[in-house]
Write a protein that holds these residues in place. Structure first.
Motif, PDB file in Angstrom:
ATOM      1  N   VAL A 140       0.855  -1.189   0.000  1.00 28.63           N
ATOM      2  CA  VAL A 140       0.000   0.000   0.000  1.00 28.63           C
ATOM      3  C   VAL A 140       0.892   1.241   0.000  1.00 28.63           C
ATOM      4  N   LYS A 141       0.336   2.339  -0.501  1.00 21.56           N
ATOM      5  CA  LYS A 141       1.083   3.595  -0.559  1.00 21.56           C
ATOM      6  C   LYS A 141       0.179   4.759  -0.196  1.00 21.56           C
ATOM      7  N   VAL A 142       0.791   5.838   0.271  1.00 17.08           N
ATOM      8  CA  VAL A 142       0.115   7.126   0.379  1.00 17.08           C
ATOM      9  C   VAL A 142       0.799   8.081  -0.588  1.00 17.08           C
ATOM     10  N   ASN A 143       0.002   8.827  -1.345  1.00 23.11           N
ATOM     11  CA  ASN A 143       0.555   9.846  -2.230  1.00 23.11           C
ATOM     12  C   ASN A 143      -0.405  11.034  -2.280  1.00 23.11           C
ATOM     13  N   GLY A 144      -0.210  11.924  -3.240  1.00 19.12           N
ATOM     14  CA  GLY A 144      -0.982  13.163  -3.231  1.00 19.12           C
ATOM     15  C   GLY A 144      -0.632  13.992  -2.017  1.00 19.12           C
ATOM     16  N   GLY A 145       0.666  13.994  -1.634  1.00 19.63           N
ATOM     17  CA  GLY A 145       1.102  14.688  -0.425  1.00 19.63           C
ATOM     18  C   GLY A 145       0.967  16.194  -0.536  1.00 19.63           C
ATOM     19  N   LEU A 146       0.527  16.828   0.535  1.00 22.67           N
ATOM     20  CA  LEU A 146       0.455  18.280   0.597  1.00 22.67           C
ATOM     21  C   LEU A 146       1.834  18.839   0.930  1.00 22.67           C
ATOM     22  N   ASN A 147       2.140  19.996   0.349  1.00 22.55           N
ATOM     23  CA  ASN A 147       3.405  20.664   0.642  1.00 22.55           C
ATOM     24  C   ASN A 147       4.608  19.786   0.350  1.00 22.55           C
ATOM     25  N   GLY A 148       4.463  18.911  -0.650  1.00 24.08           N
ATOM     26  CA  GLY A 148       5.593  18.089  -1.035  1.00 24.08           C
ATOM     27  C   GLY A 148       5.836  16.878  -0.166  1.00 24.08           C
ATOM     28  N   ALA A 149       4.855  16.474   0.673  1.00 20.76           N
ATOM     29  CA  ALA A 149       5.034  15.271   1.482  1.00 20.76           C
ATOM     30  C   ALA A 149       5.364  14.093   0.562  1.00 20.76           C
ATOM     31  N   PRO A 150       6.421  13.330   0.852  1.00 21.21           N
ATOM     32  CA  PRO A 150       6.905  12.312  -0.097  1.00 21.21           C
ATOM     33  C   PRO A 150       6.014  11.091  -0.144  1.00 21.21           C
ATOM     34  N   GLU A 151       5.853  10.516  -1.332  1.00 27.58           N
ATOM     35  CA  GLU A 151       5.126   9.261  -1.477  1.00 27.58           C
ATOM     36  C   GLU A 151       5.862   8.169  -0.704  1.00 27.58           C
ATOM     37  N   ALA A 152       5.106   7.342   0.016  1.00 29.39           N
ATOM     38  CA  ALA A 152       5.709   6.300   0.835  1.00 29.39           C
ATOM     39  C   ALA A 152       4.916   5.012   0.691  1.00 29.39           C
ATOM     40  N   ALA A 153       5.576   3.874   0.972  1.00 26.71           N
ATOM     41  CA  ALA A 153       4.957   2.558   0.789  1.00 26.71           C
ATOM     42  C   ALA A 153       5.151   1.708   2.039  1.00 26.71           C
ATOM     43  N   ALA A 154       4.217   0.764   2.240  1.00 24.59           N
ATOM     44  CA  ALA A 154       4.291  -0.159   3.370  1.00 24.59           C
ATOM     45  C   ALA A 154       3.679  -1.494   2.953  1.00 24.59           C
ATOM     46  N   GLU A 155       4.110  -2.579   3.579  1.00 19.15           N
ATOM     47  CA  GLU A 155       3.561  -3.890   3.249  1.00 19.15           C
ATOM     48  C   GLU A 155       2.532  -4.329   4.287  1.00 19.15           C
ATOM     49  N   VAL A 156       1.563  -5.123   3.826  1.00 19.94           N
ATOM     50  CA  VAL A 156       0.513  -5.671   4.685  1.00 19.94           C
ATOM     51  C   VAL A 156       0.478  -7.182   4.469  1.00 19.94           C
ATOM     52  N   THR A 157       0.438  -7.963   5.551  1.00 26.79           N
ATOM     53  CA  THR A 157       0.430  -9.421   5.452  1.00 26.79           C
ATOM     54  C   THR A 157      -0.759  -9.997   6.219  1.00 26.79           C
ATOM     55  N   HIS A 158      -1.498 -10.884   5.552  1.00 33.91           N
ATOM     56  CA  HIS A 158      -2.596 -11.627   6.171  1.00 33.91           C
ATOM     57  C   HIS A 158      -2.204 -13.099   6.192  1.00 33.91           C
ATOM     58  N   ASN A 159      -2.523 -13.806   7.305  1.00 33.56           N
ATOM     59  CA  ASN A 159      -2.068 -15.192   7.453  1.00 33.56           C
ATOM     60  C   ASN A 159      -2.897 -16.206   6.681  1.00 33.56           C
ATOM     61  N   GLY A 160      -3.998 -15.762   6.027  1.00 33.86           N
ATOM     62  CA  GLY A 160      -4.764 -16.654   5.178  1.00 33.86           C
ATOM     63  C   GLY A 160      -5.703 -17.586   5.915  1.00 33.86           C
ATOM     64  N   ASP A 161      -6.111 -17.233   7.156  1.00 34.39           N
ATOM     65  CA  ASP A 161      -6.987 -18.131   7.910  1.00 34.39           C
ATOM     66  C   ASP A 161      -8.469 -17.953   7.572  1.00 34.39           C
ATOM     67  N   GLY A 162      -8.781 -17.095   6.589  1.00 35.91           N
ATOM     68  CA  GLY A 162     -10.160 -16.926   6.147  1.00 35.91           C
ATOM     69  C   GLY A 162     -11.013 -16.043   7.034  1.00 35.91           C
ATOM     70  N   THR A 163     -10.401 -15.344   7.995  1.00 35.51           N
ATOM     71  CA  THR A 163     -11.159 -14.455   8.874  1.00 35.51           C
ATOM     72  C   THR A 163     -10.808 -13.001   8.590  1.00 35.51           C
ATOM     73  N   TRP A 164     -11.696 -12.118   9.050  1.00 37.58           N
ATOM     74  CA  TRP A 164     -11.404 -10.691   8.977  1.00 37.58           C
ATOM     75  C   TRP A 164     -10.402 -10.333  10.070  1.00 37.58           C
ATOM     76  N   GLN A 165      -9.355  -9.597   9.672  1.00 40.60           N
ATOM     77  CA  GLN A 165      -8.358  -9.132  10.629  1.00 40.60           C
ATOM     78  C   GLN A 165      -8.116  -7.642  10.403  1.00 40.60           C
ATOM     79  N   THR A 166      -8.001  -6.914  11.493  1.00 39.89           N
ATOM     80  CA  THR A 166      -7.608  -5.505  11.398  1.00 39.89           C
ATOM     81  C   THR A 166      -6.091  -5.455  11.498  1.00 39.89           C
ATOM     82  N   LEU A 167      -5.444  -5.087  10.414  1.00 39.29           N
ATOM     83  CA  LEU A 167      -3.984  -5.132  10.310  1.00 39.29           C
ATOM     84  C   LEU A 167      -3.422  -3.714  10.291  1.00 39.29           C
ATOM     85  N   SER A 168      -2.389  -3.504  11.059  1.00 39.24           N
ATOM     86  CA  SER A 168      -1.718  -2.202  11.032  1.00 39.24           C
ATOM     87  C   SER A 168      -0.516  -2.272  10.099  1.00 39.24           C
TER      88      SER A 168
END
Length: 438
Positions: free
Chosen positions: A102-130
């Motif tokens: 995932v990424k955030v972009n469209g930064g105000l005042n030149g805020a730099p585009e940044a990326a992060a990874e998200v991992t789900h363990n595949g157990d078939g349930t809903w998880q709130t992941l940070s």
């Protein structure tokens, strides 16, 4: 209402920052898809969730037959502020173990585009992941810093990867909901220079080709293009017209005609970067040559790393030697500027080194001595000299003095040995004179 509200609340308390809903898919929830997907991914669809989340959710289907960087863009319902924390959350359900980017972009005042990874363990349930934007991935900034309008989801990534070259594809379908993060308050004041860029030296017409500068007659009209992710607009700062550039990765400018720059030896540009220095920050100019006038046949790619905080939030004047074919220049680009976001540009021109014009100074009564000079350089004129700028043979301003008198003496002891050009203003007239520093 989402049925995982309690779990989300518990996770928020562990993160330590308020997480506000920024993307949801219920009727009446703001935020959502922005335009079409990219890289060959099918457009995600809104479906009814199952399990602990039976509200409206987004189904994402990865296509293993197309690009590994495939994904889709979102508009955040509210601006997210990642100045004090770089952590956000997302609800994910998957029946197979997956990692996506995932990424955030469209930064105000030149805020730099940044990326992060998200991992789900595949157990078939809903998880709130940070996920936290605190490491450089896909050549983006090492950390998010500032406020952002947009969000990007790439269907594929790998744990610990830094580039898509390290990522493989599989067949996958997963579901997302409730993209949340710290909501921004009032947007920050725009960062911009208050002073004009340096005044370029004088060149005879045959020794300079201007792409953008008030100092010279432009050789071409430049236009925004639809194949980059940046835009520019002309604004006025301190009475001087400059280009304000906003975007993410690279800027493209197309010229209204082909330019023969074969005799030019250097490229000059002045720029003012609005964002603090971060690792990997660059502003790389590129000249695209179209020898057959039917698309790019070669290019002059120039490396221009930004290495310190001292190189931002002030005007920088740069000279670059030109090598390679340049007989039919059609485009000017600034590439790999993803860590920059907002900057100001002026005095983009090509020139022949060592050809700054020297005018006849008799009419102005201007004199300068000693010449050659070692420590001090004295000059005088019939009328008041308002100011004087000293340029080296590459056209870079190395000294500027306010005179407001008919005579003055300046210290040149710190200048390197060589030939210099003094550009001065007397009354409503500009003159130039050459001296040698021993």
């Amino acid at each position: 209402m989402k049925k995982i509200t309690l779990l989300l609340a518990l996770l928020i308390s562990s993160v330590g920052f308020s997480q506000d809903l920024l993307i949801g898919f219920e009727t009446g929830e703001s935020g959502g898809l922005l335009g079409d997907p990219f890289g060959g991914m099918a457009k995600p669809t809104i479906v009814t969730g199952t399990g602990s989340n039976t509200s409206q959710v987004l189904q994402v289907v990865g296509n293993s037959a197309t690009e590994v960087w495939q994904g889709t863009n979102f508009t955040l319902s509210q601006i997210v502020d990642l100045t004090n924390t770089q952590t956000m959350t997302i609800d994910v359900k998957s029946s197979t173990a997956i990692t996506f980017l995932v990424k955030v972009n469209g930064g105000l005042n030149g805020a730099p585009e940044a990326a992060a990874e998200v991992t789900h363990n595949g157990d078939g349930t809903w998880q709130t992941l940070s996920f936290t934007f605190n490491s450089a991935k896909d050549n983006k900034a090492a950390a998010a810093n500032g406020q952002y309008n947009n969000f990007v989801l790439h269907a594929y990534w790998a744990v610990g990867a830094t580039l898509f070259d390290d990522v493989t594809k599989d067949e996958r379908t997963f579901y997302i909901d409730n993209v949340s993060g710290p909501k921004a308050g009032a947007p920050p004041a725009e960062v911009a220079p208050t002073d004009a860029p340096p005044t370029p030296p004088s060149f005879d017409a045959q020794n300079v080709i201007s792409l953008y500068s008030e100092a010279y007659t432009s050789a071409a009209v430049i236009s925004n293009v639809d194949w980059d992710d940046s835009v520019f607009e002309e604004i006025t700062i301190a009475g001087n017209k400059v280009l304000k550039v906003t975007g993410a990765n690279f800027l493209g400018m197309v010229l209204d005609n082909y330019i023969d720059a074969s005799s030019m030896t250097h490229l000059h540009m002045d720029y003012w970067l609005a964002i603090d220095n971060v690792a990997g920050q660059v502003l790389n100019p590129k000249l695209s040559n179209h020898a057959a006038q039917a698309g790019e046949t070669s290019a002059i790619d120039i490396s221009n790393p930004i290495n310190s905080q001292g190189e931002v939030k002030n005007w920088q004047s740069k000279e670059f030697a030109l090598n390679g074919d340049r007989g039919s220049i059609k485009e000017f680009l600034i590439t790999q500027a993803g860590r920059t976001g907002l900057y100001y540009l002026d005095n983009v021109y090509l020139y022949v080194t060592g050809t700054a014009s020297v005018q006849n100074n008799k009419l102005l009564g201007f004199s300068m001595y000693p010449n050659p000079a070692i420590n001090s350089l004295n000059f005088s004129a019939k009328e008041t000299i308002q100011n004087a700028d000293v340029f080296n043979v590459l056209g870079k301003k190395v000294m500027s003095v306010n005179v407001n008198d008919t005579k003055a003496s300046i210290d040149v002891s710190n200048l390197s040995s060589g030939i210099y050009l003094v550009k001065y203003n007397v009354g409503n007239t500009t003159g130039t004179a050459k001296f040698i520093k021993q």
